[in-house]
Scaffold this active site. Structure first.
Site, PDB file in Angstrom:
ATOM      1  N   TYR A 185       4.448 -13.791 -14.931  1.00  0.00           N
ATOM      2  CA  TYR A 185       3.321 -12.965 -13.975  1.00  0.00           C
ATOM      3  C   TYR A 185       1.778 -13.495 -14.276  1.00  0.00           C
ATOM      4  O   TYR A 185       0.869 -13.559 -13.398  1.00  0.00           O
ATOM      5  CB  TYR A 185       3.362 -11.522 -14.671  1.00  0.00           C
ATOM      6  CG  TYR A 185       2.548 -10.134 -14.167  1.00  0.00           C
ATOM      7  CD1 TYR A 185       3.016  -9.713 -13.024  1.00  0.00           C
ATOM      8  CD2 TYR A 185       1.482  -9.666 -14.866  1.00  0.00           C
ATOM      9  CE1 TYR A 185       2.222  -8.566 -12.396  1.00  0.00           C
ATOM     10  CE2 TYR A 185       0.628  -8.735 -14.412  1.00  0.00           C
ATOM     11  CZ  TYR A 185       1.034  -8.084 -13.226  1.00  0.00           C
ATOM     12  OH  TYR A 185       0.062  -6.922 -12.946  1.00  0.00           O
TER      13      TYR A 185
ATOM     14  N   ILE B 279      -3.261   0.255 -15.621  1.00  0.00           N
ATOM     15  CA  ILE B 279      -3.475   1.427 -14.820  1.00  0.00           C
ATOM     16  C   ILE B 279      -2.304   2.194 -14.524  1.00  0.00           C
ATOM     17  O   ILE B 279      -1.340   1.903 -14.458  1.00  0.00           O
ATOM     18  CB  ILE B 279      -3.995   0.832 -13.557  1.00  0.00           C
ATOM     19  CG1 ILE B 279      -4.962  -0.283 -13.332  1.00  0.00           C
ATOM     20  CG2 ILE B 279      -4.250   1.895 -12.462  1.00  0.00           C
ATOM     21  CD1 ILE B 279      -6.431   0.072 -13.867  1.00  0.00           C
TER      22      ILE B 279
ATOM     23  N   ALA C 110       1.117 -16.450 -12.101  1.00  0.00           N
ATOM     24  CA  ALA C 110       0.660 -15.936 -10.936  1.00  0.00           C
ATOM     25  C   ALA C 110      -0.507 -15.345 -10.911  1.00  0.00           C
ATOM     26  O   ALA C 110      -1.465 -15.786  -9.859  1.00  0.00           O
ATOM     27  CB  ALA C 110       1.725 -14.915 -10.420  1.00  0.00           C
ATOM     28  N   LYS C 111      -0.832 -14.519 -11.926  1.00  0.00           N
ATOM     29  CA  LYS C 111      -2.203 -13.722 -11.557  1.00  0.00           C
ATOM     30  C   LYS C 111      -3.542 -14.736 -11.918  1.00  0.00           C
ATOM     31  O   LYS C 111      -4.402 -14.557 -11.441  1.00  0.00           O
ATOM     32  CB  LYS C 111      -2.287 -12.603 -12.732  1.00  0.00           C
ATOM     33  CG  LYS C 111      -1.147 -11.523 -12.184  1.00  0.00           C
ATOM     34  CD  LYS C 111      -1.610 -10.939 -10.940  1.00  0.00           C
ATOM     35  CE  LYS C 111      -0.682  -9.772 -10.665  1.00  0.00           C
ATOM     36  NZ  LYS C 111      -0.858  -9.306  -9.028  1.00  0.00           N
TER      37      LYS C 111
ATOM     38  N   SER D 210      -5.056  -9.666 -12.271  1.00  0.00           N
ATOM     39  CA  SER D 210      -4.853  -8.886 -13.481  1.00  0.00           C
ATOM     40  C   SER D 210      -5.247  -9.103 -14.940  1.00  0.00           C
ATOM     41  O   SER D 210      -5.698 -10.456 -14.971  1.00  0.00           O
ATOM     42  CB  SER D 210      -3.090  -8.636 -13.732  1.00  0.00           C
ATOM     43  OG  SER D 210      -2.886  -8.066 -15.101  1.00  0.00           O
TER      44      SER D 210
ATOM     45  N   ASN E  21      -2.760  -7.128  -2.394  1.00  0.00           N
ATOM     46  CA  ASN E  21      -2.160  -6.213  -3.713  1.00  0.00           C
ATOM     47  C   ASN E  21      -1.028  -6.157  -4.000  1.00  0.00           C
ATOM     48  O   ASN E  21      -0.612  -6.189  -5.277  1.00  0.00           O
ATOM     49  CB  ASN E  21      -2.510  -4.784  -3.217  1.00  0.00           C
ATOM     50  CG  ASN E  21      -2.348  -3.785  -4.238  1.00  0.00           C
ATOM     51  OD1 ASN E  21      -2.967  -3.675  -5.386  1.00  0.00           O
ATOM     52  ND2 ASN E  21      -1.198  -3.231  -3.839  1.00  0.00           N
TER      53      ASN E  21
ATOM     54  N   ALA F  53       0.659  -1.328   0.037  1.00  0.00           N
ATOM     55  CA  ALA F  53       0.152  -0.120  -0.041  1.00  0.00           C
ATOM     56  C   ALA F  53       0.925   1.338  -0.091  1.00  0.00           C
ATOM     57  O   ALA F  53       0.409   2.501   0.235  1.00  0.00           O
ATOM     58  CB  ALA F  53      -0.986  -0.108   1.275  1.00  0.00           C
ATOM     59  N   SER F  54       2.129   1.218  -0.126  1.00  0.00           N
ATOM     60  CA  SER F  54       3.048   2.406  -0.130  1.00  0.00           C
ATOM     61  C   SER F  54       2.783   3.116  -1.660  1.00  0.00           C
ATOM     62  O   SER F  54       3.249   4.264  -1.409  1.00  0.00           O
ATOM     63  CB  SER F  54       4.556   2.020   0.047  1.00  0.00           C
ATOM     64  OG  SER F  54       4.712   0.869  -0.872  1.00  0.00           O
ATOM     65  N   ARG F  55       2.592   2.561  -2.737  1.00  0.00           N
ATOM     66  CA  ARG F  55       2.357   3.156  -3.809  1.00  0.00           C
ATOM     67  C   ARG F  55       1.235   2.757  -4.431  1.00  0.00           C
ATOM     68  O   ARG F  55       0.938   1.619  -4.287  1.00  0.00           O
ATOM     69  CB  ARG F  55       3.779   2.899  -4.645  1.00  0.00           C
ATOM     70  CG  ARG F  55       5.023   3.205  -3.949  1.00  0.00           C
ATOM     71  CD  ARG F  55       6.190   3.005  -4.825  1.00  0.00           C
ATOM     72  NE  ARG F  55       6.655   1.844  -4.624  1.00  0.00           N
ATOM     73  CZ  ARG F  55       6.697   0.899  -5.614  1.00  0.00           C
ATOM     74  NH1 ARG F  55       6.564   1.281  -6.921  1.00  0.00           N
ATOM     75  NH2 ARG F  55       7.421  -0.553  -5.696  1.00  0.00           N
TER      76      ARG F  55
HETATM   77  P1  NAP Z   1       3.581  -0.694  -8.018  1.00  0.00           P
HETATM   78  O1  NAP Z   1       3.220   0.816  -8.124  1.00  0.00           O
HETATM   79  O2  NAP Z   1       4.673  -1.204  -8.531  1.00  0.00           O
HETATM   80  O3  NAP Z   1       3.396  -0.957  -6.602  1.00  0.00           O
HETATM   81  C1  NAP Z   1       3.762  -2.287  -6.117  1.00  0.00           C
HETATM   82  C2  NAP Z   1       3.379  -2.187  -4.395  1.00  0.00           C
HETATM   83  O4  NAP Z   1       3.757  -3.640  -3.975  1.00  0.00           O
HETATM   84  C3  NAP Z   1       4.446  -1.288  -3.746  1.00  0.00           C
HETATM   85  O5  NAP Z   1       3.716  -0.773  -2.618  1.00  0.00           O
HETATM   86  C4  NAP Z   1       5.356  -2.379  -3.248  1.00  0.00           C
HETATM   87  O6  NAP Z   1       5.896  -2.034  -1.883  1.00  0.00           O
HETATM   88  C5  NAP Z   1       4.478  -3.569  -2.876  1.00  0.00           C
HETATM   89  N1  NAP Z   1       5.397  -4.557  -2.822  1.00  0.00           N
HETATM   90  C6  NAP Z   1       6.321  -5.462  -3.843  1.00  0.00           C
HETATM   91  N2  NAP Z   1       6.960  -6.353  -3.240  1.00  0.00           N
HETATM   92  C7  NAP Z   1       6.329  -6.657  -2.064  1.00  0.00           C
HETATM   93  C8  NAP Z   1       6.767  -7.457  -0.942  1.00  0.00           C
HETATM   94  N3  NAP Z   1       7.371  -8.690  -1.200  1.00  0.00           N
HETATM   95  N4  NAP Z   1       6.015  -7.193   0.108  1.00  0.00           N
HETATM   96  C9  NAP Z   1       5.141  -6.587   0.406  1.00  0.00           C
HETATM   97  N5  NAP Z   1       4.951  -5.409  -0.520  1.00  0.00           N
HETATM   98  C10 NAP Z   1       5.547  -5.478  -1.907  1.00  0.00           C
HETATM   99  O7  NAP Z   1       2.381  -1.614  -8.701  1.00  0.00           O
HETATM  100  P2  NAP Z   1       0.874  -1.385  -9.044  1.00  0.00           P
HETATM  101  O8  NAP Z   1       0.753  -1.024 -10.548  1.00  0.00           O
HETATM  102  O9  NAP Z   1       0.102  -0.295  -7.904  1.00  0.00           O
HETATM  103  O10 NAP Z   1       0.193  -2.746  -8.648  1.00  0.00           O
HETATM  104  C11 NAP Z   1      -0.349  -3.275  -7.577  1.00  0.00           C
HETATM  105  C12 NAP Z   1      -1.043  -4.700  -7.920  1.00  0.00           C
HETATM  106  O11 NAP Z   1      -1.923  -4.487  -9.008  1.00  0.00           O
HETATM  107  C13 NAP Z   1       0.094  -5.690  -8.474  1.00  0.00           C
HETATM  108  O12 NAP Z   1      -0.201  -6.968  -7.862  1.00  0.00           O
HETATM  109  C14 NAP Z   1      -0.174  -5.536  -9.812  1.00  0.00           C
HETATM  110  O13 NAP Z   1       0.280  -6.938 -10.213  1.00  0.00           O
HETATM  111  C15 NAP Z   1      -1.516  -5.354 -10.054  1.00  0.00           C
HETATM  112  N6  NAP Z   1      -1.840  -4.764 -11.185  1.00  0.00           N
HETATM  113  C16 NAP Z   1      -1.318  -3.796 -11.646  1.00  0.00           C
HETATM  114  C17 NAP Z   1      -1.787  -3.212 -13.061  1.00  0.00           C
HETATM  115  C18 NAP Z   1      -1.107  -1.858 -13.667  1.00  0.00           C
HETATM  116  O14 NAP Z   1      -1.529  -1.626 -14.636  1.00  0.00           O
HETATM  117  N7  NAP Z   1      -0.497  -1.147 -12.985  1.00  0.00           N
HETATM  118  C19 NAP Z   1      -2.742  -3.768 -13.743  1.00  0.00           C
HETATM  119  C20 NAP Z   1      -3.226  -5.138 -13.295  1.00  0.00           C
HETATM  120  C21 NAP Z   1      -2.691  -5.367 -12.093  1.00  0.00           C
HETATM  121  P3  NAP Z   1       7.284  -1.358  -1.604  1.00  0.00           P
HETATM  122  O15 NAP Z   1       7.429  -0.318  -2.883  1.00  0.00           O
HETATM  123  O16 NAP Z   1       6.843  -0.844  -0.493  1.00  0.00           O
HETATM  124  O17 NAP Z   1       8.293  -2.334  -1.859  1.00  0.00           O
END
Ligand code: NAP
Length: 247
Positions: free
Chosen positions: A156, A189, A159-160, A143, A91, A14-16
């Site tokens: 990926y 997104i 996993a999804k 995803s 997430n 939830a940091s980003r």
């Molecule tokens: P993001 O901006 O890269 O953020 C990823 C988040 O996951 C960060 O808060 C990170 O925390 C955390 N994280 C990674 N490894 C971790 C671990 N081992 N333990 C705890 N936290 C961990 O990604 P996002 O785009 O927001 O995506 C969030 C989720 O939505 C993911 O599962 C992604 O696969 C899914 N998703 C994204 C999209 C897209 O287009 N963006 C589309 C479909 C699905 P730190 O920075 O603190 O390490």
């Protein structure tokens, strides 16, 4: 719209990005939120300050959710601080894109562990409290790639897709305890994950989205808030905020 006062939510990663938006949205609706992070301590703490500054409840907890002991400690921290767990949003995720021919075992394992195994670890950790209280809302962040597959993303996509199957099985097992489990399957997104793509790739992707743009984290967050406030009869589903890219 119902509120989430008295409820407690854990949002992993939830940091980003999407996780941050989800944590903020649930807090805005009254939930006490556990903001999990792994590397990004400052952004996680800044989010907690923003929530608590606005009168909400939140704590930041560092945990690598790909480690079973960290996942257990995360759930325990939520219980110690807030006494219950109502909502779990699995997430956290990473991608390590590479063609199958070049993908290393480490790249395969890291993505399966962080994106899929983590959901099992965190779900197992929160279940005793949810089962005992006969209430739970679990959302697994899958995803569109888990539905369609994609070149360079076999790890990926696997996993999804695994998260979708996990959600359906868990939904069937846990319905008797009034615990719902759904898979959120966003399309592309605007977060760090997508911003990192080249302009050329972004244009090619947008041309395949009927609604003609990438989604925003707050749009996924609003869908999750709807699920936890209004979705009492929704379980085992794939939910598709994707601009029409996959129908
Ligand atoms: P993001 O901006 O890269 O953020 C990823 C988040 O996951 C960060 O808060 C990170 O925390 C955390 N994280 C990674 N490894 C971790 C671990 N081992 N333990 C705890 N936290 C961990 O990604 P996002 O785009 O927001 O995506 C969030 C989720 O939505 C993911 O599962 C992604 O696969 C899914 N998703 C994204 C999209 C897209 O287009 N963006 C589309 C479909 C699905 P730190 O920075 O603190 O390490």
């Amino acid at each position: 719209m119902k509120r989430l006062d008295e409820q407690v939510a854990i949002v992993t990663g939830a940091s980003r990005g999407i996780g941050r938006a989800v944590a903020k949205e649930l807090a805005d609706y009254g939930a006490a939120v556990v903001v999990n992070y792994f590397q990004s301590q400052e952004p996680a703490e800044a989010l907690v300050t923003e929530i608590t500054g606005g009168g909400g409840k939140a704590i930041a907890v560092r945990a690598n959710v790909g480690e079973p002991d960290d996942a257990k400690a995360l759930a325990q921290r939520a219980l110690d601080e807030f006494g219950r767990i109502d909502i779990l949003v699995n997430n956290a995720g990473v991608n390590r894109d590479r063609s199958l021919r070049r993908m290393s075992t480490e790249e395969w394992q890291e993505v399966i562990n962080t994106d899929l195994n983590s959901a099992f670890y965190c779900t197992s950790a929160v279940l005793p409290n949810m089962v005992e209280r006969k209430y739970g809302r679990i959302i697994n962040m899958s995803s569109i790639i888990g539905q369609m597959g994609n070149i360079g993303q076999a790890n990926y996509a696997a996993a999804k897709a695994g998260l979708i199957a996990l959600s359906k099985s868990a939904a069937q097992e846990l319905a008797r305890y009034n615990i719902t489990v759904n898979a959120m399957c966003p399309g592309f997104i605007e977060t760090d994950m997508v911003i990192a793509l080249s302009d050329e790739v972004k244009e090619a992707l947008i041309s395949r989205i009927p609604l003609g743009r990438f989604g925003r984290p707050d749009e996924v967050a609003a869908f999750i808030r709807f699920l936890v406030t209004e979705g009492d009869w929704i379980t085992g589903q794939q939910l598709n905020p994707n601009g029409g890219m996959y129908m």
